[in-house]
Design a protein around this motif. Structure first.
Motif, short mmCIF file in Angstrom:
data_model
loop_
_atom_site.label_atom_id
_atom_site.label_comp_id
_atom_site.label_asym_id
_atom_site.label_seq_id
_atom_site.Cartn_x
_atom_site.Cartn_y
_atom_site.Cartn_z
N GLU A 21 0.88 -1.19 -0.02
CA GLU A 21 -0.09 0.07 -0.12
C GLU A 21 0.68 1.19 0.04
OE1 GLU A 21 -2.88 2.24 2.99
OE2 GLU A 21 -2.72 0.07 3.23
N VAL A 22 2.00 1.40 0.91
CA VAL A 22 2.92 2.49 0.76
C VAL A 22 3.49 2.60 -0.35
CG1 VAL A 22 4.76 3.43 2.22
CG2 VAL A 22 2.85 2.31 3.63
N LEU A 23 4.08 1.57 -0.90
CA LEU A 23 4.79 1.48 -2.16
C LEU A 23 3.98 2.27 -3.40
CD1 LEU A 23 6.63 -1.93 -2.44
CD2 LEU A 23 7.80 0.18 -2.39
N LYS A 24 2.69 1.95 -3.43
CA LYS A 24 1.96 2.53 -4.22
C LYS A 24 1.85 3.91 -4.24
CE LYS A 24 -1.06 -1.68 -4.59
NZ LYS A 24 -2.32 -2.32 -4.21
N GLN A 25 2.08 4.53 -2.80
CA GLN A 25 1.71 5.83 -2.55
C GLN A 25 3.12 6.74 -2.88
OE1 GLN A 25 0.29 5.93 1.32
NE2 GLN A 25 -1.91 5.05 0.62
N CYS A 26 4.23 5.86 -2.89
CA CYS A 26 5.53 6.58 -2.80
C CYS A 26 5.85 7.09 -4.25
CB CYS A 26 6.51 5.45 -2.44
SG CYS A 26 6.78 5.41 -0.48
N LYS A 39 15.03 -4.58 -8.59
CA LYS A 39 14.56 -6.01 -8.90
C LYS A 39 13.34 -6.67 -8.07
CE LYS A 39 16.36 -10.82 -9.18
NZ LYS A 39 17.54 -11.65 -8.92
N LEU A 40 13.34 -6.17 -6.96
CA LEU A 40 11.86 -6.37 -6.15
C LEU A 40 10.75 -5.78 -6.50
CD1 LEU A 40 10.70 -7.74 -3.38
CD2 LEU A 40 11.38 -5.39 -2.51
N VAL A 41 10.96 -4.67 -7.12
CA VAL A 41 9.68 -3.63 -7.51
C VAL A 41 9.23 -4.46 -8.92
CG1 VAL A 41 8.97 -1.80 -8.76
CG2 VAL A 41 10.19 -1.55 -6.50
N SER A 42 10.18 -4.90 -9.73
CA SER A 42 9.80 -5.54 -10.91
C SER A 42 9.07 -6.87 -10.92
CB SER A 42 11.09 -5.79 -11.66
OG SER A 42 10.96 -6.65 -12.98
N ARG A 47 4.02 -10.10 -10.57
CA ARG A 47 3.07 -10.87 -9.83
C ARG A 47 1.73 -10.32 -9.53
NH1 ARG A 47 6.26 -14.65 -6.74
NH2 ARG A 47 8.14 -15.26 -8.11
N ASN A 48 1.77 -8.87 -10.28
CA ASN A 48 0.21 -8.30 -10.22
C ASN A 48 0.21 -7.75 -9.14
OD1 ASN A 48 -0.21 -8.24 -13.15
ND2 ASN A 48 -0.91 -10.49 -12.75
N LEU A 49 1.16 -7.50 -8.02
CA LEU A 49 1.01 -7.06 -6.51
C LEU A 49 1.30 -5.76 -6.63
CD1 LEU A 49 3.03 -10.08 -4.45
CD2 LEU A 49 0.73 -9.69 -4.90
N LEU A 50 1.95 -5.22 -7.44
CA LEU A 50 2.03 -3.56 -7.64
C LEU A 50 1.94 -3.32 -9.08
CD1 LEU A 50 3.18 -1.43 -5.67
CD2 LEU A 50 5.35 -1.90 -6.49
N SER A 51 1.38 -2.01 -9.21
CA SER A 51 1.34 -1.47 -10.53
C SER A 51 2.53 -0.86 -11.07
CB SER A 51 0.12 -0.29 -10.61
OG SER A 51 -1.14 -0.98 -9.94
N GLY A 82 10.02 5.94 0.46
CA GLY A 82 10.12 4.73 0.87
C GLY A 82 11.48 4.32 1.08
N PHE A 83 11.96 3.93 2.36
CA PHE A 83 13.22 3.39 2.55
C PHE A 83 13.14 1.96 2.39
CE2 PHE A 83 16.90 1.68 4.92
CZ PHE A 83 17.81 2.67 4.63
N LEU A 84 14.31 1.35 1.70
CA LEU A 84 14.39 -0.24 1.79
C LEU A 84 15.51 -0.65 1.68
CD1 LEU A 84 12.23 0.88 -0.94
CD2 LEU A 84 11.89 -1.62 -1.03
N SER A 85 15.81 -1.62 2.77
CA SER A 85 17.31 -2.19 2.67
C SER A 85 17.15 -3.59 1.72
CB SER A 85 17.65 -2.62 4.22
OG SER A 85 16.65 -3.45 4.66
N ASP A 86 18.12 -4.21 1.53
CA ASP A 86 18.05 -5.35 0.44
C ASP A 86 17.16 -6.41 1.06
OD1 ASP A 86 20.06 -3.94 -0.86
OD2 ASP A 86 21.68 -5.13 -0.51
#
Length: 274
Positions: A21-26, A39-42, A47-51, A82-86
């Motif tokens: 939900e937060v990734l969609k807003q960032c 790579k994670l976002v891709s 998987r159709n979990l994120l637009s 958004g802040f993401l570690s590996d």
């Protein structure tokens, strides 16, 4: 505002609905490694979990965090970031602490989402931890420092959780075995991934099983370990005999002997190579 986002440590399905939900807003992503985050976002998009979305990616890791924070304007943090570690939770043996301190110092709002972490998995998985425990992260790389580190850690009255690289795992276990070969330990690798494996027993027995294993995948991927607490406040130190039995260079043994007994490192070195 900055939101610290937990990411899967192996299985993509461990991503939380809140994180998605937060990734969609960032609009902006600060990343320990932009390649890993991309790579994670891709994968999430596949998987159709994120637009699909054009994020701005910025590297933020232990080698550039000071420069980044000295140069960034406070207005930068007015964006949805958004802040993401590996993998796993930011700030748990991963970057993020300095950013939290910066945001606190400047009274800038931020949020931290809950998520998966190897630490909590190991607590539940080990059967060793009942209540309190100590998390010490990665041991030192240098053998001399590592020996002193483990000798001190083994005096703890609480179970201890460590992380370790596959390239240094055997070395660390050999040192720990020399300190207390009967201490119970639980080891696990590649948590939540395809090749997840675990071992439990005395340090002596687990080390033997690892050395005897012919598995091609055994020493690939990160490891975590839980070492049981010291019993009855017993003191554990590495003896001279145990030190001499370790397969480490004579120069390092000589330097450690100076710490243990005093004297001259050159004299010890000459004695060791004879």
């Amino acid at each position: 505002m900055v939101t610290f986002l937990p990411t899967p440590i192996g299985n993509l399905q461990d991503i939380t609905l809140h994180t998605l939900e937060v990734l969609k807003q960032c609009d902006v992503l600060l990343c320990e490694d932009t390649r890993v985050s991309k790579k994670l976002v891709s994968l999430l998009i596949e998987r159709n979990l994120l637009s699909a979305k054009d994020y701005q990616y910025f590297a933020f890791h232990t080698h550039n965090q000071e420069t980044f924070l000295n140069q960034v304007s406070l207005e930068f943090f007015n964006q949805r970031i958004g802040f993401l570690s590996d993998a796993g939770m930011p700030c748990i043996s991963d970057p993020g602490v300095e950013l939290v301190r910066f945001l606190q110092l400047h009274n800038l709002p931020f949020e931290v989402l809950g998520g998966i972490s190897a630490v909590t998995l190991m607590v539940a998985f080990s059967g060793i931890v009942e209540k309190e425990f100590s998390f010490l992260g990665f041991p030192p790389h240098k053998i001399k420092e590592k020996m002193e580190y483990f000798s001190s850690a083994f005096k703890s009255l609480y179970p201890i959780i460590f992380y370790e690289s596959p390239y240094r795992l055997i070395e660390s276990l050999e040192i720990m075995e020399q300190i207390d070969k009967n201490r119970e330990v639980f080891l696990a690798k590649e948590l939540t991934k395809k090749y997840q494996q675990s071992f439990k027993g005395s340090l002596e027995s687990v080390l033997k099983r690892l050395k005897d294993s012919n598995s091609a995948t055994l020493f690939k991927g990160e490891w975590a370990m839980v070492v049981d607490k010291a019993k009855n406040s017993e003191s554990y130190t590495l003896s001279e005999e145990a030190l001499l039995a370790l397969e480490i260079p004579p120069k390092i043994k000589a330097k450690i002997l100076v710490k243990m007994k005093g004297g001259n490192a050159s004299d010890y070195y000459q004695s060791l190579i004879k």
